[in-house]
Write an enzyme that holds these catalytic residues in place. Structure first.
Site, PDB file in Angstrom:
ATOM      1  N   ASN A   1      29.521  32.043  39.936  1.00 15.30           N
ATOM      2  CA  ASN A   1      29.441  30.672  40.425  1.00 15.30           C
ATOM      3  C   ASN A   1      29.198  30.568  41.932  1.00 15.30           C
ATOM      4  O   ASN A   1      28.235  29.961  42.377  1.00 15.30           O
ATOM      5  CB  ASN A   1      30.714  29.919  40.046  1.00 15.30           C
ATOM      6  CG  ASN A   1      30.467  28.444  39.842  1.00 15.30           C
ATOM      7  OD1 ASN A   1      29.450  28.061  39.276  1.00 15.30           O
ATOM      8  ND2 ASN A   1      31.373  27.619  40.308  1.00 15.30           N
TER       9      ASN A   1
ATOM     10  N   ARG B   1      45.460  35.247  32.563  1.00 12.57           N
ATOM     11  CA  ARG B   1      44.803  34.432  31.542  1.00 12.57           C
ATOM     12  C   ARG B   1      44.172  35.257  30.427  1.00 12.57           C
ATOM     13  O   ARG B   1      43.585  34.711  29.507  1.00 12.57           O
ATOM     14  CB  ARG B   1      43.757  33.537  32.200  1.00 12.57           C
ATOM     15  CG  ARG B   1      44.376  32.529  33.149  1.00 12.57           C
ATOM     16  CD  ARG B   1      43.338  31.595  33.715  1.00 12.57           C
ATOM     17  NE  ARG B   1      42.679  30.834  32.671  1.00 12.57           N
ATOM     18  CZ  ARG B   1      41.650  30.020  32.888  1.00 12.57           C
ATOM     19  NH1 ARG B   1      41.173  29.872  34.103  1.00 12.57           N
ATOM     20  NH2 ARG B   1      41.102  29.353  31.891  1.00 12.57           N
TER      21      ARG B   1
ATOM     22  N   PRO C   1      36.398  37.055  40.274  1.00 14.07           N
ATOM     23  CA  PRO C   1      35.748  38.196  40.914  1.00 14.07           C
ATOM     24  C   PRO C   1      34.295  38.335  40.487  1.00 14.07           C
ATOM     25  O   PRO C   1      33.982  38.361  39.299  1.00 14.07           O
ATOM     26  CB  PRO C   1      36.591  39.383  40.425  1.00 14.07           C
ATOM     27  CG  PRO C   1      37.930  38.794  40.106  1.00 14.07           C
ATOM     28  CD  PRO C   1      37.625  37.431  39.559  1.00 14.07           C
ATOM     29  N   GLU C   2      33.401  38.393  41.474  1.00 12.92           N
ATOM     30  CA  GLU C   2      31.974  38.567  41.215  1.00 12.92           C
ATOM     31  C   GLU C   2      31.514  39.873  41.852  1.00 12.92           C
ATOM     32  O   GLU C   2      32.332  40.728  42.171  1.00 12.92           O
ATOM     33  CB  GLU C   2      31.203  37.346  41.732  1.00 12.92           C
ATOM     34  CG  GLU C   2      31.637  36.047  41.064  1.00 12.92           C
ATOM     35  CD  GLU C   2      30.888  34.831  41.561  1.00 12.92           C
ATOM     36  OE1 GLU C   2      29.722  34.955  41.989  1.00 12.92           O
ATOM     37  OE2 GLU C   2      31.473  33.726  41.549  1.00 12.92           O
TER      38      GLU C   2
ATOM     39  N   LYS D   1      29.500  42.733  37.415  1.00 15.78           N
ATOM     40  CA  LYS D   1      30.918  42.406  37.281  1.00 15.78           C
ATOM     41  C   LYS D   1      31.696  43.480  36.527  1.00 15.78           C
ATOM     42  O   LYS D   1      32.923  43.374  36.401  1.00 15.78           O
ATOM     43  CB  LYS D   1      31.076  41.059  36.560  1.00 15.78           C
ATOM     44  CG  LYS D   1      30.443  39.890  37.301  1.00 15.78           C
ATOM     45  CD  LYS D   1      30.620  38.607  36.514  1.00 15.78           C
ATOM     46  CE  LYS D   1      29.890  37.447  37.163  1.00 15.78           C
ATOM     47  NZ  LYS D   1      30.060  36.191  36.415  1.00 15.78           N
TER      48      LYS D   1
END
Length: 435
Positions: A207, A132, A2-3, A60
């Site tokens: 990214n 994660r 997520p950006e 973010k």
């Protein structure tokens, strides 16, 4: 991961479903990594009975403004997300319909860190999940208007959409710093971190957003920022605002992105490679653990680069030489953008829709390549999605030897072919004779 655009989406849904409502009940699972500078029990005590007033973001980071401090400030990391039981379509994956998403939600979702149950009737629940554990949940004990003056937000640069960008300041920074515009250098630190990915410069660019900005600005990702011409500086500034504003304007819904965006064609790398509709090839360069997608025919280096490339030339051979010298960097909380190369790849036909959020149940979760190892395979029709590094027992047994012959199968029966039981003898097990 997520950006800026995906965070704008989650802020929108928090405002839509939680703002103005009190929290009737809170549950949280212990996790000393995700709960940063606080504990799960402290989070429960701080949130229960509070009313959500608003939601805001800076790049973010995002937070819920409560009726009194402390306020929860969150960061999704790589695989974090907030799942809304009443609005499963809130997930940013656009390749799954709302009906499929609604059917896929199993509550509570897997990898749950905390759950809020809102008052006011209806089953209004939300859950923060993170397979994660790279996301962060903090409690900031400060007035709502002062949250951005407290760490970790005070160290972050302006949000291009929320704050806007001053062009003069933007171009001054470009000229002063000799760092790659996007591709990381071999040993990354605060002095040589890629400019667009440096959250202290601009908040929210990761990214895929960085690649999109450079694609539209026609700038090579490895070019040093202080070698950009005035025209390139201006174009980079305008592209940054345009990409961030457009992506946030559609709440990160990639199905609504313009058709000429690189985003539409960069995902799901195939054997034949990725190409634009024009036939131009999309290349990928990896420096310092980050992968950048770019189009050589459009994004030519016009100045110095992190890996030596002749300005305006075909850099194939030079990149191959430079690739041998590149080193992977240690991933930190803010350096986790590069593991999601296939995250937006279209779902395969015939497969179950997987959209309940990255923390959904095992049938619907959307883990990254490494994260797949942590998710149990529960259905045989998902075997194609198993991690490439996991070898099953059958493949190990049939693996050929160096001489090209398959190994002989070993029997579990201790009795040998000649009828002798080698366990009852002190002699060595029958096999190749000693020389």
């Amino acid at each position: 991961m997520p950006e800026i655009a995906e965070i704008s989406r989650i802020v929108h849904y928090i405002r839509k479903h939680l703002a103005g409502k009190a929290i009737a009940n809170v549950t949280a699972n212990e996790d000393a990594i995700v709960f940063k500078d606080t504990t799960h029990s402290a989070f429960v005590n701080a949130m229960k009975g509070k009313t959500v007033v608003d939601a805001q973001q800076q790049g973010k980071y995002f937070w819920m403004v409560m009726d009194s401090p402390p306020h929860p400030v969150m960061h999704f990391g790589m695989t974090g997300w907030i799942t809304f039981k009443q609005a499963p379509e809130a997930h940013y994956r656009a390749d799954v319909t709302e009906d499929d998403a609604a059917q896929a939600v199993v509550w509570p979702p897997r990898f749950l860190k905390f759950e809020l149950e809102m008052a006011g009737g209806g089953d209004n629940r939300v859950a923060f999940t993170d397979p994660r554990r790279l996301g962060r949940v903090r409690l900031i004990d400060a007035p709502a208007e002062g949250i951005r003056k407290v760490s970790p937000l005070k160290e972050n640069g302006p949000d291009p959409v929320v704050d806007g960008l001053d062009e003069t300041w933007f171009r001054q920074v470009l000229g002063k710093r000799k760092v790659p515009v996007k591709a990381e250098m071999a040993e990354c630190d605060s002095r040589n971190q890629a400019l667009l990915l440096d959250q202290s410069f601009i908040s929210g660019v990761g990214n895929w957003v960085g690649d999109e900005i450079l694609f539209h600005a026609r700038i090579h990702p490895e070019q040093y920022s202080n070698t950009l011409s005035e025209a390139q500086q201006k174009q980079l500034y305008e592209s940054t605002l345009h990409i961030c504003t457009t992506a946030c304007g559609v709440l990160g819904d990639s199905s609504k992105f313009p058709k000429d965006w690189l985003f539409k064609y960069r995902w799901g790398k195939g054997k034949k490679g990725n190409k634009l509709p024009s036939g131009e090839k999309i290349d990928f360069v990896k420096v310092g653990g980050r992968t950048s997608a770019y189009v050589k025919t459009r994004q030519k280096a016009t100045g110095g680069t992190a890996v030596k490339v002749e300005p305006g030339s075909d850099e194939d051979s030079e990149e191959k030489k430079g690739a041998k010298k590149r080193k992977a960097t240690v991933k930190t909380e803010e350096e986790d953008e590069d593991e999601d190369e296939d995250e937006y790849a279209p779902a395969k036909k015939g497969k179950r829709a997987r959209s309940a959020g990255k923390g959904g149940d095992a049938k619907t979760a959307l883990p990254s390549k490494r994260g797949r190892k942590a998710v149990k395979k529960e259905e045989s029709d998902e075997e194609e999605d198993e991690d490439e590094d996991d070898e099953d027992e059958e493949s190990v047994v049939t693996k050929p030897t160096r001489r090209g012959r398959p190994p002989k199968e070993r029997s579990s029966d201790p009795v040998t072919a000649d009828g002798r039981d080698y366990r009852a003898s002190s002699s060595r097990r029958p096999g190749r004779p000693r020389k």
